[in-house]
Every structure is written in C-alpha cells, then in structure tokens.
Design a protein around this motif. Sequence first.
Motif, PDB file in Angstrom:
ATOM      1  N   UNK A 139      13.018  36.715  -5.250  1.00 45.25           N
ATOM      2  CA  UNK A 139      13.927  37.787  -4.842  1.00 45.25           C
ATOM      3  C   UNK A 139      15.252  37.236  -4.338  1.00 45.25           C
ATOM      4  N   UNK A 140      15.231  36.120  -3.614  1.00 44.74           N
ATOM      5  CA  UNK A 140      16.422  35.605  -2.945  1.00 44.74           C
ATOM      6  C   UNK A 140      17.309  34.753  -3.839  1.00 44.74           C
ATOM      7  N   UNK A 141      16.772  34.231  -4.917  1.00 43.75           N
ATOM      8  CA  UNK A 141      17.428  33.211  -5.741  1.00 43.75           C
ATOM      9  C   UNK A 141      18.683  33.750  -6.423  1.00 43.75           C
ATOM     10  N   UNK A 142      19.881  33.179  -6.125  1.00 40.51           N
ATOM     11  CA  UNK A 142      21.120  33.674  -6.747  1.00 40.51           C
ATOM     12  C   UNK A 142      21.115  33.645  -8.273  1.00 40.51           C
ATOM     13  N   UNK A 143      20.699  32.542  -8.932  1.00 45.10           N
ATOM     14  CA  UNK A 143      20.670  32.576 -10.400  1.00 45.10           C
ATOM     15  C   UNK A 143      19.716  33.637 -10.942  1.00 45.10           C
ATOM     16  N   UNK A 144      18.603  33.894 -10.227  1.00 45.74           N
ATOM     17  CA  UNK A 144      17.676  34.949 -10.662  1.00 45.74           C
ATOM     18  C   UNK A 144      18.368  36.306 -10.595  1.00 45.74           C
ATOM     19  N   UNK A 145      19.083  36.539  -9.530  1.00 42.07           N
ATOM     20  CA  UNK A 145      19.805  37.797  -9.385  1.00 42.07           C
ATOM     21  C   UNK A 145      20.921  37.912 -10.427  1.00 42.07           C
ATOM     22  N   UNK A 146      21.505  36.777 -10.789  1.00 39.87           N
ATOM     23  CA  UNK A 146      22.511  36.762 -11.846  1.00 39.87           C
ATOM     24  C   UNK A 146      21.890  37.195 -13.174  1.00 39.87           C
TER      25      UNK A 146
END
Length: 543
Positions: free
Chosen positions: A92-99
Amino acid sequence: MKIQSALSASTARTLPGVLVTSIAGLVLCAANPVFAVDKPAISAVSAASSVAASTGHNDAGGIDWRKDNDVDAAFAQAKASKKPMFLYWGAVWCPPCNQVKATIFNRQDFIDRSRHFIPVYLDGDTPSAQKLAARFKVRGYPTMILFKPDGSEITRLPGEVDAERYLQVLVSAMNSSLSVQDSLKLALAGSKKVNAEDWSLLADYSWDDPEQKLVNNKEVASTLFRLAELCPAGPNATRLYLKALSVSATTPPGQNGIDKTVAVEKVIKALGDSHLARDNMDIVTGSPAELLDYLSAPKTDTRGKLIVALNAALLKLADDTTLSKTDRLGAVNGLATLAKLDNAKPESSFLKDIQKRVTQIEQATTDAYERQSVVNAAAHAYGSAGMLDESDNLLRAELKRSHSPYYFMSSLASNAKKRGDKAAAVNWYEQAYNAAKGPATRLQWGSSYVSGLTELAPSEDARIEKAVQSVLAEIGTTENAFYERNRAYLDRMGKKLLEWNKDGKHQASFQKIRTQLDGICAKLPANDPQRAACQAVLSNAKS
C-alpha cells in the motif's frame, strides 16, 4: 536567469575547455518555455480517492483481481481457461506501486487486456504473502510476472517504463510463443529463430530485479553487452547496451571492460535522439551521475560532452507532458544531480526553477495513488538539489493527507540525518514505526527504527532494547514471519545489533534481546526452515 543559463554556468565552472556558448546552445534546444507545466489544480486529495487508496486495491478500475492469496487455485484457473496468469506483488505504501496503479492499472486498455489473463494481486502484508514471495522469488515492490497457463514464467515486466511502453511489453509477452528464458538461450546461441518481438522482451525484461532468474546477478552486465552485440541494430540493441552500461556503473571496477570512447559516442547519439531518450527514460533519469562516473573523469572534455547531452535529454523529458508527473520529476531530479556534480554549487536561479517546477506538479496532483509517488519524487528532487527545508515542508504537509504517512516520516528522518540532527532523525524513525500498518510493513519500519537507534543513539540501551523487544513481540505472533522481505529485514536488524554490541558494552540489553528471540525460535517446529532463519538472526553465521 532561467535554468538553462544556470546549468550552463555551473557546468562551465567545472569543465575546462567547454565553452559556455556551446553548452547553452545545446541545452537551449530543449522545449521553450524551460519547463512545460501543468495548470494548477486543487491540491487536496478527494475523500473518495483517499478511501480507495487505503484499501490497497484499485477496485474502481474494473480489474477482476484475485486477492485470496490462493495462487495454486489461480494457476488451476489459468490452466482450465488456457489464459496466462499475471502476478502483481506490491504494498500500500510503496511509491512505485502507487505509480503503477495511477498510470497503468487504471487505463482502460489495461483493464480490457486484463480479461485475457488471470490477474492476481498479492499484497506483502496479507497472510502467507511472504512465504509465497519466497516461492516466486519476488522481494522488491512492485514486481509483476506473467506466467503461462502451465505455471512457467514468461517474463518479469519492468515497472519503470512509461504506461504506453508497459502495455506494449505486456501484449508482446502474451503473444510470444517463447518465454524470455527460452529467447535468451536462443539469442546467445545466435539463433535466427529470435524475432523482433522476442528481442523486445529481452530488452524490456526487468533486469534490475535482484531476484530475476535468467542469469546470475554477477553476469547481468556481460550478458546484456553480449545481447546488444547480437541484437539487430535498432532500438532494442540500443536499450540492451544502455542497460548494460547502467548495470556496469554499479559493479566493482575491473569488470565488464569496454571501450569507453565508443561507449560515450553511443550514449551521446542515443541521448540526442528524442525517441530513444524517451524509450530509455528510466535509465536516463535513474542513473545519470553513475553513468558519468563510469564513463568519464571529473573536469575532462569527455565529461563535459556527456553532461551537455544528458542535460539536453533531461530537459526534454522534464518538459514532456505525455510522461507521468513522477517521471517528469525524475528528470528534474536528474538535472539537480548533475548541477551538484563534482562539488558544483547550483545558482539560486536554478534552485528557484526547481522549486517552481516541483510546486506546480505537486499542486496539479489530486489522485491519492499518484500523490504517494509524486510527493516522494518531488521530495527526492529537492534533496538532490540540497533543498532540505523545501523537502521537509512538502513531506510534513503530506502527512495529513497520505494514506501511508509513515513512508514520508522515514524520508523526514533521512533529511534530519543529512543535516546531522541525530535526535530528530531517531524521533522520526520512531514515529514512522508507530504509525506503520501491516505485519511486514511494521517489521520493515521497526527494523529501520532499530538501525537508526544503533547508529545515531548507540548509548540509549533502554530505548534500543524496548524497540527490539517490540519488533520481536510482533514477529512472535506473525504467521510465516521468517520468509523473504521479513527475513531480509530481520537479518539486517540482527547485523546492526551485533555491530552495536561487538565490544560487549551493551551485553545486558543484548542478552535480553537474544533470550526473547531464542524463545520465539524454540516455538517453531524443528523441521520448519524458519527455525534456522530465526536462529541465524543474532548469530555470526550467514542467514
């Protein structure tokens, strides 16, 4: 003075023999105005998107994710339906995942394509996730793997390229009759059976993934150089070569010896081609300083020519509104990195342009997923430019709206550490750990807190003891706690504690910690591989 002239002056100071006029002339070839900016938008995140982000899933996007962690059932479904299986591994927190969520998973063409494979969403904090991660050799977030219906791996998809290219890679992988592993064997053997689509998959494989299975990690660079030689001339050969250089830049000296004069010429030619530069945006923005150090020495004409080419390419990428906001900020970060190279000091006009750029992109970002990525990239760009106060202000403001504020608390700790403010750094590490959610995430942040304490406040035995005991107490009640990322962070924490007590000055606290860990290890079955992993945490043996 705009950023072009600021960069020109900064570069000229460190590069004898390079004329300011020639540098400015090349850099000014970038689009005008200096930065194409998004129109300001409301900076507050909508309540709806915040709620969606907090779930960790992009339910609104229309993708029929399997989220039950039953990967065997998913493989059975894939086999029965004769469809490939797409495995997404993230947090949930991972910036590349959110990207990825903000730029790929929400695209209608990806949603439409998802109906032709079995999409499996594996969150690192869900039960049994870390054990499954060990099974599929996934550790870094995000990792995306496409499997054949029979369960064999087709390819690992890159998460760094822009959405359009990602979709192309996905479609190529689904249409290919060969796995990347088979294509690699044929390519290295000089087989003519490797077609353009197979070469494309090799060029776009996730070579940076330390868990990739194609070749030994020590042989990645040499393999990529060999593939670049064998690949028909064109974009795929260029990407393989640039990726080989990028990998080589981080390997020990003496390995992967190449003709650097030829390499410099190839890099400058690729950077001068706007299409090639964009296709290799992840390399251009991700490791400009490393490439420079690998290919040139400070204050040489060669370095001057490379900096000119890199600046020009980065400016075009920063101005490219067809790229995501995060990717454009990555280009800004690259510019900031180059401006401080070789101990150069960026001019105030340059820093003002950096701030204007970051502010306008940040204010134009309202999607909750995208903000997690954009704010991280923006704070990093500020940090690269030495603008720690601006980075702090951005991060502090985001704590109130982020669905994972503990991530930005860690960034604030890093900034404080750079300033030399040890007390503030440790306090931010502690706040981040206290705010973290999810068993794997809390272990990661707890480990970081302990590491920060042992490094920055080694005399605070009681505080260190309390922090470690808290982490171990949670581990003791977590199922499959000693697998994959969990195991890596426990090993790291154990190494820090061993270093902390290497002279025996903290033996009383260390012994209490060891006793607690021994109790956890003893409860694991003797034939459970986790028991050995547990016992290795505080031993000198390699886990």
